[in-house]
Design an enzyme around this catalytic site. Structure first.
Site, PDB file in Angstrom:
ATOM      1  N   LEU A  22       0.825  -1.203   0.000  1.00 32.91           N
ATOM      2  CA  LEU A  22       0.000   0.000   0.000  1.00 32.91           C
ATOM      3  C   LEU A  22       0.863   1.258   0.000  1.00 32.91           C
ATOM      4  O   LEU A  22       0.581   2.219  -0.734  1.00 32.91           O
ATOM      5  CB  LEU A  22      -0.930   0.015   1.217  1.00 32.91           C
ATOM      6  CG  LEU A  22      -1.810   1.259   1.357  1.00 32.91           C
ATOM      7  CD1 LEU A  22      -2.800   1.364   0.207  1.00 32.91           C
ATOM      8  CD2 LEU A  22      -2.548   1.268   2.699  1.00 32.91           C
ATOM      9  N   ALA A  23       1.895   1.269   0.820  1.00 35.49           N
ATOM     10  CA  ALA A  23       2.782   2.435   0.859  1.00 35.49           C
ATOM     11  C   ALA A  23       3.441   2.658  -0.496  1.00 35.49           C
ATOM     12  O   ALA A  23       3.547   3.801  -0.970  1.00 35.49           O
ATOM     13  CB  ALA A  23       3.838   2.248   1.941  1.00 35.49           C
ATOM     14  N   ASP A 237     -13.581  -7.734   3.401  1.00 36.49           N
ATOM     15  CA  ASP A 237     -12.751  -6.858   2.597  1.00 36.49           C
ATOM     16  C   ASP A 237     -13.561  -5.771   1.911  1.00 36.49           C
ATOM     17  O   ASP A 237     -13.122  -4.616   1.811  1.00 36.49           O
ATOM     18  CB  ASP A 237     -11.993  -7.672   1.544  1.00 36.49           C
ATOM     19  CG  ASP A 237     -11.039  -6.826   0.716  1.00 36.49           C
ATOM     20  OD1 ASP A 237     -10.411  -5.911   1.287  1.00 36.49           O
ATOM     21  OD2 ASP A 237     -10.909  -7.082  -0.496  1.00 36.49           O
ATOM     22  N   HIS A 242     -16.415  -0.898   2.004  1.00 35.63           N
ATOM     23  CA  HIS A 242     -16.620  -0.054   0.826  1.00 35.63           C
ATOM     24  C   HIS A 242     -18.082   0.031   0.388  1.00 35.63           C
ATOM     25  O   HIS A 242     -18.645   1.116   0.244  1.00 35.63           O
ATOM     26  CB  HIS A 242     -15.795  -0.578  -0.351  1.00 35.63           C
ATOM     27  CG  HIS A 242     -14.335  -0.648  -0.111  1.00 35.63           C
ATOM     28  ND1 HIS A 242     -13.643   0.302   0.615  1.00 35.63           N
ATOM     29  CD2 HIS A 242     -13.409  -1.551  -0.509  1.00 35.63           C
ATOM     30  CE1 HIS A 242     -12.362  -0.013   0.644  1.00 35.63           C
ATOM     31  NE2 HIS A 242     -12.196  -1.132  -0.031  1.00 35.63           N
ATOM     32  N   LYS A 328     -13.983 -11.258  -7.284  1.00 34.95           N
ATOM     33  CA  LYS A 328     -12.745 -11.337  -8.057  1.00 34.95           C
ATOM     34  C   LYS A 328     -12.953 -12.232  -9.285  1.00 34.95           C
ATOM     35  O   LYS A 328     -13.824 -13.085  -9.316  1.00 34.95           O
ATOM     36  CB  LYS A 328     -11.624 -11.912  -7.192  1.00 34.95           C
ATOM     37  CG  LYS A 328     -11.279 -11.094  -5.957  1.00 34.95           C
ATOM     38  CD  LYS A 328     -10.606  -9.792  -6.329  1.00 34.95           C
ATOM     39  CE  LYS A 328     -10.090  -9.058  -5.093  1.00 34.95           C
ATOM     40  NZ  LYS A 328      -9.447  -7.780  -5.451  1.00 34.95           N
TER      41      LYS A 328
END
Length: 475
Positions: A22-23, A237, A242, A328
């Protein structure tokens, strides 16, 4: 470089998980772009941290540069160098953070008395609570703004434990639970389209709307994230985070003001009115070949797909099904909200039933809105056909610069604006809503790669059918 007139005060950014994916993909490119556009403080430091050292500060900076070169188009060398010159790395873990705390203190002394501290916790779910405890023991949590990545626990009990750990070291106004979907311009546009347009808002209710779909399929599989999915699954997730947050924006009542308190109060009311999920109306799926991933157990029954029927028992929405779908290895990648409107009484235009009007919002980086209406087909008879109005929404701000989701949210943390962050009571209620599914898991059904999920999920949409990217429906 351009400069924002509301430049934040000096900051010390502490990024836990600074060498993680992520970073590399989002956080450092986000800081780079904020610096390029003059939105970072005039002076700041970035301290990366994690359990294992990436080498010297110079080697750490080189690793970050390579990530910027991979994920940033047309990298500006001066802006990149300015960011990299402010980087350092200090090893820490949940048991020992004293060296990191001392490095933070030194950086703040260099920046002056008005320096602020931003702690970004991009760590595995199991490490989150112990790391928060360490921040409290070392004093780093004091007066800091703490950014917490999802998932916020793994069930109702663990989420409450995590929230209690946060409240032990800080207060709610310093906690920023980040959901990058809310940082997307297109998601925020839901608020603008609803409440700034008299044409739309009067029809945004159960008197006119027969069904709402929030659809986030992905073509990509879990390659590279198999171990994460094995521990989390699609429900945790995507659905309890979301998709539910988007639902909150779609279903909320008009807020008194567009500030953090008013918006989050209205969103929390939506979640309070959500019925707990019915296991009979939730479909779990797993794409064929998921267990071939080296990080996935051969007998795994983890879901890579979820479709769910949700009801919001408010006066505005009672009886209207909200259909959530995500997964997915599906037939397309898209993020959309589709409202299907009730058809007028039949007979006026013949016996053939009318196609319903639909309004679809694409929640992508290039936001657009499509409206399907009925119009006369050219010719000598009064036959109808579907006419499509395709509206491309603005992609750039007044200064010619758009903001990617993480950039917008990082900027909001610096400004102390919690509007687009999730409040603790929202998280708690959403876990209450999904808890019946955790206690009585639906059977995980297999589906083909490139499909739209198991047939049982297709059937959830009933006669309306799921809207496809080309405007057709399947169901």
């Amino acid at each position: 470089m351009s400069h924002d007139p509301e430049t934040p005060p000096p900051h010390v950014f502490v990024l836990f998980g600074a060498t993680g994916d992520l970073a590399r993909r989002k956080l450092f490119p986000g800081l780079y772009h904020l610096g390029l556009t003059g939105r970072l403080p005039a002076d700041y430091r970035v301290i990366g941290s994690g359990r294992h050292s990436p080498g010297s500060d110079e080697e750490f900076a080189q690793t970050i540069r390579e990530g910027l070169e991979e994920f940033v188009d047309d990298l500006d060398d001066a802006a990149a160098t300015d960011l990299l010159d402010r980087l350092s790395f200090v090893v820490s873990d949940a048991d020992d953070g004293e060296d990191l705390a001392e490095a933070v203190r030194r950086a703040e002394e260099e920046l002056g008395d008005d320096a602020r501290r931003l702690l970004y916790l991009s760590v595995p779910p199991g490490a989150m609570e112990p790391m928060i405890g360490m921040l409290g023991r070392t004093g780093m949590a004091e007066d800091a703004r703490i950014v917490v990545e999802k998932p916020f626990g793994s069930d109702l009990e663990s989420s409450r434990s995590l929230d209690a750990a946060l409240k032990d070291v800080t207060d709610e106004e310093h906690v920023f639970r980040i959901d990058h979907f809310l940082g997307k311009e297109a998601v925020q546009n839901i608020i603008a389209l609803r409440f700034a347009n008299r044409l739309i808002e009067p029809a945004w209710n159960r008197e006119h709307v027969v069904q709402v779909q929030i659809d986030v399929p992905e073509e990509l599989d879990v390659a590279g994230r198999g171990s994460f999915y094995e521990s989390t699954g699609c429900l945790r997730d995507m659905v309890s985070t979301h998709l539910s947050q988007v639902l909150g924006f779609v279903a909320m009542e008009p807020p008194v003001r567009l500030d953090a308190t008013s918006l989050r109060n209205e969103k929390a009311k939506v979640f309070t009115a959500m019925r707990p999920l019915d296991p009979e109306r939730v479909v779990f799926g797993q794409y064929e070949g998921y267990t071939d991933d080296e990080d996935v157990a051969d007998d795994s029954d983890v879901e890579t797909f979820v479709a769910a029927e949700v009801f919001v028992d408010t006066e505005r929405w009672q009886g209207v099904p909200f259909l959530l779908r995500t997964g997915k290895a599906m037939g397309d990648t898209r993020r959309s909200v589709t409202l299907t409107f009730r058809t007028p009484p039949a007979g006026r235009f013949g016996e053939e039933s009318l196609a319903p009007d639909q309004l679809t919002l694409d929640l992508t980086d290039t936001p657009r809105m499509q409206i399907d209406l009925q119009a006369k087909r050219p010719g000598p008879t009064m036959d109808l056909t579907t006419a499509c109005v395709d509206l491309h929404l603005p992609e750039e701000g007044a200064d010619g610069e758009g903001l990617e989701a993480y950039e917008r949210l990082l900027l909001d943390v610096m400004r102390g604006d919690q509007t687009l962050f999730t409040r603790g009571d929202e998280v708690d209620r959403l876990w209450q809503v999904v808890q019946p599914i955790l206690e009585d898991r639906p059977t995980v059904r297999s589906y083909e790669r490139g499909s739209w999920g198991p047939q049982e999920a297709v059937d959830l949409a009933g006669d309306v059918g799921w809207r496809l990217p080309d405007g057709r429906t399947h169901g």
